[in-house]
Motif scaffolding. Structure first.
Motif, short mmCIF file in Angstrom:
data_model
loop_
_atom_site.label_atom_id
_atom_site.label_comp_id
_atom_site.label_asym_id
_atom_site.label_seq_id
_atom_site.Cartn_x
_atom_site.Cartn_y
_atom_site.Cartn_z
N SER A 185 0.83 -1.21 0.00
CA SER A 185 0.00 0.00 0.00
C SER A 185 0.86 1.25 0.00
O SER A 185 0.54 2.24 -0.68
CB SER A 185 -0.93 -0.01 1.22
OG SER A 185 -1.78 -1.15 1.19
N GLU A 188 2.27 1.71 -3.52
CA GLU A 188 1.25 2.20 -4.45
C GLU A 188 0.95 3.67 -4.20
O GLU A 188 0.72 4.44 -5.14
CB GLU A 188 -0.01 1.36 -4.31
CG GLU A 188 -1.09 1.68 -5.33
CD GLU A 188 -2.29 0.76 -5.21
OE1 GLU A 188 -3.28 0.99 -5.93
OE2 GLU A 188 -2.23 -0.18 -4.39
N MET A 189 0.92 4.06 -2.95
CA MET A 189 0.64 5.46 -2.64
C MET A 189 1.79 6.37 -3.07
O MET A 189 1.58 7.44 -3.65
CB MET A 189 0.39 5.59 -1.14
CG MET A 189 0.02 7.00 -0.67
SD MET A 189 1.47 7.98 -0.17
CE MET A 189 2.02 7.06 1.25
N THR A 192 2.27 7.65 -6.77
CA THR A 192 1.43 8.72 -7.29
C THR A 192 1.96 10.11 -6.98
O THR A 192 1.48 11.09 -7.55
CB THR A 192 0.01 8.59 -6.73
OG1 THR A 192 0.06 8.71 -5.29
CG2 THR A 192 -0.59 7.24 -7.09
N VAL A 223 -1.09 15.35 -5.50
CA VAL A 223 -1.85 14.16 -5.87
C VAL A 223 -2.81 14.54 -6.99
O VAL A 223 -3.99 14.78 -6.77
CB VAL A 223 -2.62 13.59 -4.66
CG1 VAL A 223 -3.22 12.23 -5.00
CG2 VAL A 223 -1.70 13.48 -3.47
N ALA A 291 -2.57 11.89 0.22
CA ALA A 291 -2.28 10.66 -0.53
C ALA A 291 -2.61 9.42 0.31
O ALA A 291 -3.15 8.43 -0.21
CB ALA A 291 -0.82 10.64 -0.96
N CYS A 292 -2.30 9.46 1.61
CA CYS A 292 -2.64 8.33 2.48
C CYS A 292 -4.15 8.15 2.58
O CYS A 292 -4.66 7.03 2.54
CB CYS A 292 -2.03 8.53 3.86
SG CYS A 292 -0.23 8.39 3.93
N LYS A 294 -6.38 9.07 0.42
CA LYS A 294 -6.90 8.57 -0.86
C LYS A 294 -6.64 7.08 -1.02
O LYS A 294 -7.50 6.33 -1.51
CB LYS A 294 -6.24 9.35 -2.01
CG LYS A 294 -6.76 9.01 -3.38
CD LYS A 294 -6.10 9.88 -4.44
CE LYS A 294 -6.62 9.53 -5.83
NZ LYS A 294 -5.96 10.37 -6.88
N GLN A 295 -5.45 6.63 -0.59
CA GLN A 295 -5.14 5.20 -0.68
C GLN A 295 -6.01 4.38 0.27
O GLN A 295 -6.44 3.27 -0.08
CB GLN A 295 -3.65 4.99 -0.37
CG GLN A 295 -3.17 3.56 -0.48
CD GLN A 295 -3.22 3.03 -1.89
OE1 GLN A 295 -3.23 3.81 -2.85
NE2 GLN A 295 -3.26 1.71 -2.03
N GLU A 298 -9.45 3.92 -1.25
CA GLU A 298 -9.49 3.00 -2.39
C GLU A 298 -9.26 1.55 -1.97
O GLU A 298 -9.95 0.65 -2.47
CB GLU A 298 -8.45 3.42 -3.42
CG GLU A 298 -8.73 4.76 -4.08
CD GLU A 298 -7.64 5.16 -5.05
OE1 GLU A 298 -6.64 4.39 -5.15
OE2 GLU A 298 -7.77 6.21 -5.72
N ALA A 299 -8.28 1.31 -1.08
CA ALA A 299 -7.92 -0.06 -0.72
C ALA A 299 -8.52 -0.52 0.59
O ALA A 299 -8.52 -1.73 0.87
CB ALA A 299 -6.39 -0.19 -0.66
N LEU A 303 -3.36 3.49 6.75
CA LEU A 303 -2.02 4.04 6.65
C LEU A 303 -1.90 5.19 7.64
O LEU A 303 -2.82 6.01 7.75
CB LEU A 303 -1.73 4.55 5.23
CG LEU A 303 -1.76 3.52 4.10
CD1 LEU A 303 -1.50 4.19 2.76
CD2 LEU A 303 -0.74 2.42 4.33
#
Length: 870
Positions: A185, A188-189, A192, A223, A291-292, A294-295, A298-299, A303
């Protein structure tokens, strides 16, 4: 055995020296000796014991009136004394004066956090040391040392110290952000917002980054789209795998942490640090939190984003003798074999375990630690080491070892290996052995958010040293304890640190960084300065960055908001200084920051002329792109021009700092025919072979008639400018496109020929004009004579020459397409033997009338990435 017993009995029967000394009895017993000494001195001085008149000084040490007056003032104000007692019960509730309160505040060494002034500006832990010696300034929410007192000179002496010695800079204003969560994770974050990301690099480099053996540099972006606005250059590092622990208990309790199915090693709980400059810390921290979030949305995996500002500090040691200085100061407590797994791949060592561990234990050569390498150590308090280990930097020898100190506390002499007796460490005696062992076992710099014990206070160490000296002379008091009981369990005698090798891969700069707890900064700072390091401020650091060819943040990063705010403050300061001078003594006004939109305006008006005709005359391609009538009639009040002027650097342009970014830009504009070579660092002599082959040039020019779309983004490249035939380039100077006749005038003239390309004085004042709205606009001269000397800007100098440098060079940002067109024109017009990989440009200081020839070297054609910074 009998002999040993008799010796032991005789030694025990010997009386010990008395613990107290009666001076009167001692003098009576030695009366004859004292009289003999007095007679000898009397004969030498002719019985004249008066001090010589030429040795006398007018002193007021005998007069205690000042002390009495100060004591009376303290009694009136009710100020507490050194012991903490109130001087006057009558004024017990009165607040002490600001001077006393500030002194008490600055003496504190809190475990975390910065002390602040009245307006909320933070102070470094070395603020008092710098304030006595440096010119201080308020920047980015800190009181920072700008440079030594004076007129801002001394670059020659500083560069000599940098080349021949060691310099140190307190970079505690940098802040770290800790990211926690599953590895997949986090990867992936980060993909971006970081450019370039580690997955796009080579496999061995990416593996060393993930293992925590090395760190990486990247540009932090918002982001948004792939080419979103840049925030700042950052340094990121992963926690080593062998130091990883299970996910935090609070994650399990809240059912927020979910292990990915089939993730394998990628699903491990990891920690990551991202170091951000103080000028962009708030913006970067917000980007990481967004960004955390948003991740997580989505997942569905938690985080954590934690700010470590005020908990960790960074000290930068630079120079040819930087590593030798660290060898004298850093003495590990534990063996470095604990880090063998992490460093084995980093050092490219042999498979033989014994040989690798032997090299790791020695660490006697700085070349064994690769560039961007990380070493985690637990260091003894350098204040309690023997004095012979902390001295001036010696000459370079191969016997110096980092951590040349055995764990039993004894050193071996260099001659015969005889143990050297050392005194007991004062701070170690203040902490019980079981407490010290507990500290060493639990201390980890990656757990800085939980807190790390501060060092032993200086006054406690001084008292302990004084007690040991009395004990050495058998004058100590047996009834007194060994130390202050209240100090036990509150301090620590060792400190966890990280040693980073920030040296350039080319070897142009030797630089090391020490990451340590904030409460330990004073301890290491004083010892490094005493060891021979020369302290530098922000201005001196900028000089060193320019001398070694590295960009300096934020001055060389105009695509960031930090640059805009920094230059706005600089412009306000400049206007204030100019306003103090009389009107007749004021210099010519110049734009601060440079009007980058002037380059953009040339491209906006390119289609109006290039569609009708594409002439390739002696003048470069840029001059054919601009509608002169429109430039002459520009007004700040017009709607279209105002909209154009307000397009700042961030929205319309970007700076390509990797070869992949430049390649992507060329594909986007269908500019494969342009004379730019982003893959030159990975190929041998491709540019040299290409420019000497006329057939390849003709084949490469088949696509030069391609139209450049109107309104597209600009791509800027960082270039290094070297003066051709002399000259000094200042910050903010305009980089212009020369005619071919300008180049021949400089390259073919003799030393006696002093003819230069100069502009009229009126053109200098009107080259950039400030409109009523405050914006600076590019003006086209109406006079035909002035037009002959007019040259169009293709970029601007961000860092000027540093006086005293052996190879003076300036750093600038120029538009990529215009550089390619200039190179094409110059190669077509020049003979094969006179062609060069560098691009000829003209540089004019904004307050000067002379244009000087320079050679512009594109950095991305020398190296694949331009991510190192200072």
């Amino acid at each position: 055995m009998a002999v040993d017993g008799s010796k032991q009995s005789r030694v025990s029967a010997t009386p010990l020296p008395p613990r107290t000394l009666n001076v009167q009895k001692f003098a009576e017993a030695r009366a004859s000796e004292l009289e003999t000494l007095h007679s000898i001195l009397a004969n030498r001085l002719d019985n004249d014991f008066r001090s010589r008149r030429n040795k006398r000084r007018r002193t007021t040490g005998y007069d205690n009136r000042g002390t009495k007056n100060r004591s009376r003032k303290r009694q009136k104000s009710g100020v507490v004394d050194l012991g903490g007692a109130v001087a006057s019960e009558k004024h017990e509730g009165r607040v002490p004066p600001r001077r006393i309160r500030r002194r008490i505040e600055l003496r504190k060494n809190l475990e975390s956090g910065f002390s602040t002034s009245g307006d909320g500006t933070k102070r470094l832990r070395t603020h008092v040391w710098h304030a006595k010696r440096f010119k201080m300034t308020k920047l980015w929410g800190f009181h920072l040392p700008l440079g030594l007192q004076g007129r801002g000179k001394g670059s020659r002496a500083l560069l000599k110290r940098f080349r021949d010695g060691a310099v140190i800079h307190d970079a505690s204003y940098y802040g770290a952000v800790q990211l926690e969560g599953p590895q997949n994770s986090l990867l992936e974050m980060l993909s971006t917002i970081l450019v370039p990301f580690q997955s796009s690099r080579l496999e061995d480099i990416s593996h060393s980054l993930l293992s925590g053996a090395t760190y990486g540099n990247a540009m932090l972006h918002h982001v948004e789209a792939p080419m979103s606005p840049a925030v700042a250059p950052v340094t990121y590092m992963w926690q080593p795998l062998q130091q990883q622990s299970a996910p935090h208990e609070e994650y399990h309790n809240a059912d927020q942490y979910k292990e990915p199915q089939g993730a394998g090693g990628g699903g491990f709980f990891r920690k990551l640090w991202v170091w951000i400059h103080a000028s962009a810390f708030d913006e970067g921290y917000d980007v990481l939190k967004l960004a955390c979030q948003k991740q997580m949305d989505e997942a569905g995996i938690f985080l954590n984003c934690i700010s470590l500002q005020g908990k960790l500090a960074k000290l930068e040691v630079m120079g040819s003798k930087a590593f030798q200085l660290l060898q004298k100061i850093l003495h590990p407590v534990t063996s470095v074999a604990e880090n063998s797994c992490q460093l084995r791949r980093c050092l490219n060592m042999e498979s033989d375990t014994e040989t690798s561990l032997k090299k790791l234990t020695a660490l006697q050569d700085e070349h064994n630690i690769p560039s961007s390498g990380i070493i985690s150590l637990t260091i003894k308090d350098p204040r309690v080491l023997p004095e012979r280990n902390v001295g001036l930097v010696p000459e370079i020898t191969s016997t110096n070892k980092l951590g040349d100190m055995r764990e039993d506390g004894k050193n071996l002499s260099a001659s015969g290996g005889i143990p050297i007796k050392t005194t007991e460490s004062p701070s170690l005696s203040l902490i019980k052995p079981e407490q010290n062992a507990a500290f060493l076992g639990s201390m980890d710099l990656w757990d800085a958010s939980k807190g790390i014990p501060p060092p032993v206070e200086e006054n406690v160490i001084c008292m302990e040293k004084h007690r040991q000296q009395l004990a050495f002379f058998c004058l100590d008091d047996k009834s007194a304890g060994k130390g202050n009981a209240s100090a036990e369990g509150q301090f620590c005698s060792s400190c966890p640190i990280m040693l980073l090798n920030d040296s350039n891969k080319k070897g142009s700069i030797i630089r090391w960084s020490i990451i340590l707890p904030l409460s330990w900064v004073k301890v290491f700072w004083v010892l490094l300065i005493s060891g021979g390091a020369h302290a530098i401020g922000l201005g001196e650091k900028h000089w060193i960055a320019c001398d070694v060819g590295l960009p300096y943040f934020p001055s060389d990063f105009p695509d960031s908001r930090a640059y805009s705010s920094f230059m706005a403050a600089k412009a306000a300061d400049s206007d204030e200084k100019v306003g103090r001078r009389p009107p007749s003594m004021r210099p010519v006004s110049v734009p601060i920051p440079p009007p980058w939109e002037s380059v953009r305006f040339a491209f906006e008006k390119e289609s109006s002329t290039s569609k009708d005709s594409q002439t390739y005359s002696e003048e470069p391609y840029v001059i054919n792109m601009v509608n002169e009538n429109v430039l002459a009639n520009m007004h700040c009040g017009k709607v279209d021009t105002t909209a154009l002027i307000h397009r700042v650097f961030l929205s319309d342009a970007f700076v390509a700092r990797t070869s992949n970014m430049l390649t992507h830009f060329l594909r986007e504009i269908h500019g494969d025919h342009l004379f730019l070579f982003p893959h030159a660092p990975f190929m041998k002599n491709n540019i040299t072979k290409f420019m000497k082959d006329n057939d390849m040039l003709l084949q490469f020019q088949n696509g030069t008639t391609t139209q450049i779309s109107n309104g597209r983004r600009l791509c800027f490249l960082r270039v290094i400018l070297h003066a051709y035939g002399g000259g000094v380039f200042e910050e903010g100077a305009a980089v212009c496109a020369p005619h071919y006749s300008d180049i021949t005038l400089w390259t073919t003239r003799s030393d006696s020929d002093k003819e230069n390309l100069e502009m009229p004085e009126s053109s200098v004042r009107s080259y950039f004009e400030q409109q009523p709205c405050g914006k600076w606009e590019l003006q086209m001269p109406k006079d035909p004579i002035s037009r002959e000397s007019y040259r169009w800007p293709i970029g601007f100098v961000t860092t000027g020459f540093v006086r005293g440098s052996k190879k003076p060079a300036a750093e600038a940002l120029c538009e990529a397409t215009l550089l390619a067109r200039l190179r094409e024109k110059q190669w077509n017009a020049m003979p094969v033997k006179q062609r060069r990989k560098d691009v000829y440009v003209l540089v004019r200081n904004l307050r000067s009338t002379a244009c000087r020839l320079a050679l512009a070297t594109i950095v991305l054609e020398l190296q694949g990435e331009d991510l190192e910074f200072m």
